[in-house]
Motif scaffolding. Structure first.
Motif, PDB file in Angstrom:
ATOM      1  N   MET A  18     -13.241  -2.885   1.215  1.00  0.00           N
ATOM      2  CA  MET A  18     -12.050  -3.456   1.846  1.00  0.00           C
ATOM      3  C   MET A  18     -10.966  -2.390   1.992  1.00  0.00           C
ATOM      4  O   MET A  18     -10.235  -2.363   2.988  1.00  0.00           O
ATOM      5  CB  MET A  18     -11.525  -4.626   1.015  1.00  0.00           C
ATOM      6  CG  MET A  18     -12.385  -5.871   1.109  1.00  0.00           C
ATOM      7  SD  MET A  18     -12.351  -6.577   2.781  1.00  0.00           S
ATOM      8  CE  MET A  18     -13.516  -7.917   2.610  1.00  0.00           C
ATOM      9  N   PHE A  21     -11.613  -0.420   5.066  1.00  0.00           N
ATOM     10  CA  PHE A  21     -11.181  -1.151   6.265  1.00  0.00           C
ATOM     11  C   PHE A  21      -9.663  -1.125   6.397  1.00  0.00           C
ATOM     12  O   PHE A  21      -9.128  -0.985   7.506  1.00  0.00           O
ATOM     13  CB  PHE A  21     -11.686  -2.594   6.216  1.00  0.00           C
ATOM     14  CG  PHE A  21     -13.127  -2.728   6.595  1.00  0.00           C
ATOM     15  CD1 PHE A  21     -13.566  -2.277   7.844  1.00  0.00           C
ATOM     16  CD2 PHE A  21     -14.054  -3.280   5.733  1.00  0.00           C
ATOM     17  CE1 PHE A  21     -14.896  -2.384   8.201  1.00  0.00           C
ATOM     18  CE2 PHE A  21     -15.385  -3.389   6.083  1.00  0.00           C
ATOM     19  CZ  PHE A  21     -15.809  -2.937   7.313  1.00  0.00           C
ATOM     20  N   ALA A  22      -8.962  -1.234   5.258  1.00  0.00           N
ATOM     21  CA  ALA A  22      -7.498  -1.222   5.310  1.00  0.00           C
ATOM     22  C   ALA A  22      -7.004   0.102   5.885  1.00  0.00           C
ATOM     23  O   ALA A  22      -6.033   0.140   6.653  1.00  0.00           O
ATOM     24  CB  ALA A  22      -6.918  -1.457   3.921  1.00  0.00           C
ATOM     25  N   LEU A  25      -6.505   0.623   9.580  1.00  0.00           N
ATOM     26  CA  LEU A  25      -5.359  -0.034  10.224  1.00  0.00           C
ATOM     27  C   LEU A  25      -4.162   0.915  10.212  1.00  0.00           C
ATOM     28  O   LEU A  25      -3.816   1.466   9.157  1.00  0.00           O
ATOM     29  CB  LEU A  25      -5.011  -1.325   9.479  1.00  0.00           C
ATOM     30  CG  LEU A  25      -6.129  -2.369   9.464  1.00  0.00           C
ATOM     31  CD1 LEU A  25      -5.810  -3.499   8.505  1.00  0.00           C
ATOM     32  CD2 LEU A  25      -6.386  -2.901  10.865  1.00  0.00           C
ATOM     33  N   HIS A  28      -1.303   0.750   7.458  1.00  0.00           N
ATOM     34  CA  HIS A  28      -1.634   1.136   6.090  1.00  0.00           C
ATOM     35  C   HIS A  28      -1.945   2.627   6.010  1.00  0.00           C
ATOM     36  O   HIS A  28      -1.683   3.266   4.996  1.00  0.00           O
ATOM     37  CB  HIS A  28      -2.792   0.295   5.571  1.00  0.00           C
ATOM     38  CG  HIS A  28      -2.472  -1.167   5.526  1.00  0.00           C
ATOM     39  ND1 HIS A  28      -1.351  -1.642   4.883  1.00  0.00           N
ATOM     40  CD2 HIS A  28      -3.088  -2.246   6.061  1.00  0.00           C
ATOM     41  CE1 HIS A  28      -1.308  -2.959   5.022  1.00  0.00           C
ATOM     42  NE2 HIS A  28      -2.342  -3.345   5.741  1.00  0.00           N
ATOM     43  N   THR A  79     -13.400 -11.838  -0.990  1.00  0.00           N
ATOM     44  CA  THR A  79     -12.014 -12.306  -1.060  1.00  0.00           C
ATOM     45  C   THR A  79     -11.267 -11.574  -2.181  1.00  0.00           C
ATOM     46  O   THR A  79     -10.159 -11.074  -1.979  1.00  0.00           O
ATOM     47  CB  THR A  79     -11.972 -13.827  -1.296  1.00  0.00           C
ATOM     48  OG1 THR A  79     -12.584 -14.466  -0.178  1.00  0.00           O
ATOM     49  CG2 THR A  79     -10.555 -14.326  -1.449  1.00  0.00           C
ATOM     50  N   ALA A  80     -11.926 -11.496  -3.362  1.00  0.00           N
ATOM     51  CA  ALA A  80     -11.267 -10.852  -4.504  1.00  0.00           C
ATOM     52  C   ALA A  80     -10.946  -9.387  -4.183  1.00  0.00           C
ATOM     53  O   ALA A  80      -9.837  -8.913  -4.468  1.00  0.00           O
ATOM     54  CB  ALA A  80     -12.161 -10.949  -5.733  1.00  0.00           C
ATOM     55  N   ALA A  82     -10.475  -8.004  -1.229  1.00  0.00           N
ATOM     56  CA  ALA A  82      -9.406  -7.944  -0.235  1.00  0.00           C
ATOM     57  C   ALA A  82      -8.051  -8.262  -0.871  1.00  0.00           C
ATOM     58  O   ALA A  82      -7.040  -7.632  -0.550  1.00  0.00           O
ATOM     59  CB  ALA A  82      -9.702  -8.917   0.909  1.00  0.00           C
ATOM     60  N   VAL A  83      -8.040  -9.218  -1.805  1.00  0.00           N
ATOM     61  CA  VAL A  83      -6.785  -9.546  -2.495  1.00  0.00           C
ATOM     62  C   VAL A  83      -6.317  -8.349  -3.315  1.00  0.00           C
ATOM     63  O   VAL A  83      -5.128  -7.998  -3.303  1.00  0.00           O
ATOM     64  CB  VAL A  83      -6.969 -10.797  -3.399  1.00  0.00           C
ATOM     65  CG1 VAL A  83      -5.786 -10.967  -4.340  1.00  0.00           C
ATOM     66  CG2 VAL A  83      -7.141 -12.040  -2.552  1.00  0.00           C
ATOM     67  N   VAL A  85      -6.953  -5.160  -2.759  1.00  0.00           N
ATOM     68  CA  VAL A  85      -6.454  -4.124  -1.852  1.00  0.00           C
ATOM     69  C   VAL A  85      -5.050  -4.485  -1.366  1.00  0.00           C
ATOM     70  O   VAL A  85      -4.142  -3.637  -1.344  1.00  0.00           O
ATOM     71  CB  VAL A  85      -7.434  -3.938  -0.667  1.00  0.00           C
ATOM     72  CG1 VAL A  85      -6.802  -3.089   0.431  1.00  0.00           C
ATOM     73  CG2 VAL A  85      -8.713  -3.302  -1.151  1.00  0.00           C
ATOM     74  N   THR A  86      -4.861  -5.770  -0.990  1.00  0.00           N
ATOM     75  CA  THR A  86      -3.539  -6.208  -0.543  1.00  0.00           C
ATOM     76  C   THR A  86      -2.498  -5.991  -1.640  1.00  0.00           C
ATOM     77  O   THR A  86      -1.406  -5.469  -1.382  1.00  0.00           O
ATOM     78  CB  THR A  86      -3.582  -7.706  -0.172  1.00  0.00           C
ATOM     79  OG1 THR A  86      -4.646  -7.908   0.758  1.00  0.00           O
ATOM     80  CG2 THR A  86      -2.274  -8.159   0.443  1.00  0.00           C
ATOM     81  N   THR A  90       0.719  -3.484  -1.530  1.00  0.00           N
ATOM     82  CA  THR A  90       2.074  -4.014  -1.721  1.00  0.00           C
ATOM     83  C   THR A  90       2.794  -3.256  -2.829  1.00  0.00           C
ATOM     84  O   THR A  90       3.961  -2.869  -2.680  1.00  0.00           O
ATOM     85  CB  THR A  90       2.007  -5.514  -2.056  1.00  0.00           C
ATOM     86  OG1 THR A  90       1.293  -6.176  -1.015  1.00  0.00           O
ATOM     87  CG2 THR A  90       3.380  -6.118  -2.186  1.00  0.00           C
TER      88      THR A  90
END
Lengths: 98, 565
Positions: A18, A21-22, A25, A28, A79-80, A82-83, A85-86, A90
């Motif tokens: 993930m 992929f970030a 973008l 990022h 999901t975990a 990606a969370v 990485v987010t 942040t």
């Protein structure tokens, strides 16, 4: 290797995938590398690498559990990852502002 | 008319979410707690805090248990309304079916008996009328659990879980219908949400808490919705599927003759008698059948323990014994074996699942979660809570976007929605925590102990709602309701109080439960303390935000520049 360790590796692979992929973008990429341009070849590499890491995460899940369970575990680990990485992005943005 | 497709979808997303979001909040929150329903049962019924064990000997321990079972008066009363004529006395009723089982997380064995009623059912679709009886056994001592303990409210599986799918609105099954409607709305909201999201991929990993509240709220709404999308879609769809037979009762109404014919064909194929013969029969050793079942599973490459046993047509010549495998290691199971009750001969073995059965078994299994995979259980719990965050931030965004305009126009819409959102988010958590505390401090010998606990739940929720409306004044002037910070603080205090109440009333504090590795109770306490920490951080952030916004109220024109999403 114990199933727990295998699944932790799967989480790591999902997070790394993930993360790749970030980085494809622009927002990022700029956040981490400022004005340095991103070569098209690197972007392709990040995409292929990201997909590869997510696939690796699935193989690790399938090694730890029967296939029906592995499908669920992998989906939730995507999901975990990606969370995570987010959250990391942040926190990085917050520390960069200070 | 809405000019574009996207605007039409935005309209749908906003208003469906507003109307049914409150229900969805309840469904997702209590769905998340239901992942750990048996652990909450252990916490709320301390007498059952023991290690789970495999099913003991049927012949020696379980069989005598059925002598203790009597038809449940409540079940008799319920059924009396659904059949013609008066019911015969309870002690004359004959057992038709026995069921006994325990999951890998249960510490009590539950046994159920179904009794045939001779009365004709009022519903023309029903063949027979039945009543039920129940008894619990403590596998540690091999003794019947006293009635006052067996009937004690198990808060996790007996209250939070029915809340998840039926809202405890039992009249006309209204709750189940409302939850179904909300589930359908959730699917529509997920699809329309993806359509109206302008930068789904560009902002896939984006959360900017430092931006204006409107922006950061939308970020959190988007990021939780998008990242948990696979989970949210599948869990909502499978939930609707579980109740499909209820919402679309084609098998019990429209296609009844076909279903009856199918039952006959299945009875012929499987060789399992559909009806009793009417002549007495005997019951052989069920223990031997359980050994045979385990050997058969090992042969088929799925070794495992027995989860539950049922005897159909009890005491009849046609009686047979069904043995289910305890489904700890996979999502769906299809290894049930059926034996002749007298001879113990294997009558029928469930055939390998057909593709449709594989898919439906998977969807049912992932929703009921009987498996033991603790990592996956935690992930699904977290997924449910992400759903809650997504719904809650949806409300916040709705209010945040409108409150200034509403304040200027002098309408109260945003203020009411905000107060309802407080009620549905922090109010619901407060009610849950109050019930847990009530469970610990209300004396056990109090008559109607369970009714009191439920009363604490509903009354504290009502109190939180009143508080939310009373403190929502600032929203009417474009500000932030005081209720958010105050109730968040209350959540922190109540969560800590619940842990302390557990310690004081049972002596099980974290040092003890952690050193004994008694995870059901230690896990509950740790989750409560984590909730308290999160609530404290949130209360602090809300306080800081209040000071900031007092210092610099963003002008309406700032907000107008935000993308209309």
């Amino acid at each position: 290797m114990s199933d727990t360790a295998t699944l932790l590796l799967a989480l790591l692979a999902s997070t790394a995938g993930m993360g790749c992929f970030a980085l494809t973008l622009p927002a990022h990429w700029r956040q981490l590398f400022a004005e340095r341009p991103q070569p098209a070849s690197l972007r392709l590499l990040l995409r292929v690498g990201g997909a590869g890491l997510l696939a690796l995460a699935f193989l690790l899940c399938a090694a730890a559990d029967p296939i029906s369970m592995a499908i669920l575990v992998w989906t939730m680990l995507l999901t975990a990852g990606a969370v995570l990485v987010t959250a990391l992005l942040t926190l990085q943005a917050r520390s960069a502002r200070r | 008319m809405r000019e574009t497709f996207r605007q039409a979808m935005l309209y749908l997303h906003t208003w469906l979410g507003l109307v049914l979001g409150f229900v969805l909040m309840v469904v997702f929150f209590f769905g998340s707690t239901s992942v750990f329903d048996r652990e909450i049962d252990r916490w709320t019924v301390p007498e059952t805090r023991a290690q789970a064990q495999p099913l003991p000997s049927f012949d020696r321990v379980l069989l005598p248990l059925f002598d203790h079972v009597r038809p449940d008066p409540e079940s008799m009363e319920h059924e009396a309304d659904h059949v013609e004529g008066p019911l015969p006395p309870a002690e004359t009723l004959k057992a038709a079916e026995w069921w006994v089982g325990m999951g890998h997380r249960d510490t009590l064995i539950d046994a159920w008996v179904t009794y045939d009623l001779p009365n004709k059912p009022k519903d023309p679709a029903a063949d027979h009328a039945h009543v039920h009886g129940h008894v619990s056994l403590n596998p540690q001592t091999g003794e019947k659990v006293p009635d006052n303990l067996a009937e004690r409210l198990r808060v996790g599986s007996g209250f939070f879980y029915p809340m998840h799918f039926g809202l405890h609105l039992e009249w006309l099954d209204l709750g189940i219908w409302i939850v179904g409607l909300a589930g359908l709305a959730m699917l529509a909201a997920l699809v329309s949400g993806v359509i109206i999201h302008r930068r789904l991929f560009v902002e896939f990993f984006t959360f900017r808490p430092e931006k204006v509240k409107l922006r950061s709220t939308l970020d959190l709404h988007n990021v939780t919705g998008v990242l948990a999308l696979p989970f949210l879609l599948v869990i909502t769809f499978s939930g609707l599927l579980i109740f499909a037979g209820f919402y679309l009762p084609s098998t019990s109404k429209l296609m009844l003759p076909l279903v009856k014919a199918q039952e006959k064909v299945e009875a012929t194929v499987s060789g399992l008698p559909k009806d009793p013969a009417g002549r007495p029969g005997s019951l052989g050793s069920v223990d031997a059948m359980m050994v045979a079942a385990k050997a058969r599973w090992a042969e088929r490459g799925v070794p495992g323990e027995v989860g539950s046993v049922a005897v159909t047509h009890v005491g009849d010549e046609n009686a047979y014994v069904s043995i289910w495998r305890d489904n700890v290691d996979r999502v769906a199971t299809n290894e049930t074996l059926h034996f002749d009750a007298d001879t113990g001969k294997l009558l029928y073995e469930d055939p390998p699942a057909r593709p449709v059965q594989v898919v439906s078994g998977f969807l049912y299994g992932l929703h009921f979660q009987h498996f033991q995979h603790w990592g996956l259980r935690w992930l699904l719990f977290a997924g449910g809570l992400m759903g809650c965050v997504c719904i809650a931030t949806g409300f916040l965004f709705f209010v945040e976007r409108r409150k200034r305009k509403h304040a200027e126009a002098g309408v109260t819409g945003a203020r009411i929605v905000d107060a309802l959102a407080v009620t549905a988010v922090t109010g619901m958590v407060i009610a849950t925590l109050c019930m847990l505390i009530g469970n610990r401090v209300l004396p056990i010998n109090l008559p109607d102990h369970d009714v009191w606990q439920k009363g604490v739940f509903w009354l504290s929720w009502l109190a939180a709602m009143v508080h939310a409306f009373l403190r929502s004044g600032p929203v009417g002037r474009g500000g932030v309701s005081m209720a958010w910070a105050e109730q968040t603080g209350a959540v922190a205090a109540l969560a800590i109080a619940a842990v302390l109440a557990n310690w004081v009333t049972t002596g099980d504090h974290l040092v003890k439960t952690l050193s004994q590795r008694y995870w059901p109770v230690a896990g509950m306490d740790l989750v409560l303390l984590t909730a308290a920490c999160i609530a404290l951080l949130a209360a602090r952030a809300l306080g800081r935000r209040k000071r900031d916004s007092a210092a610099r109220e963003p002008a309406l024109s700032d907000l107008e520049q935000e993308p209309a999403q």
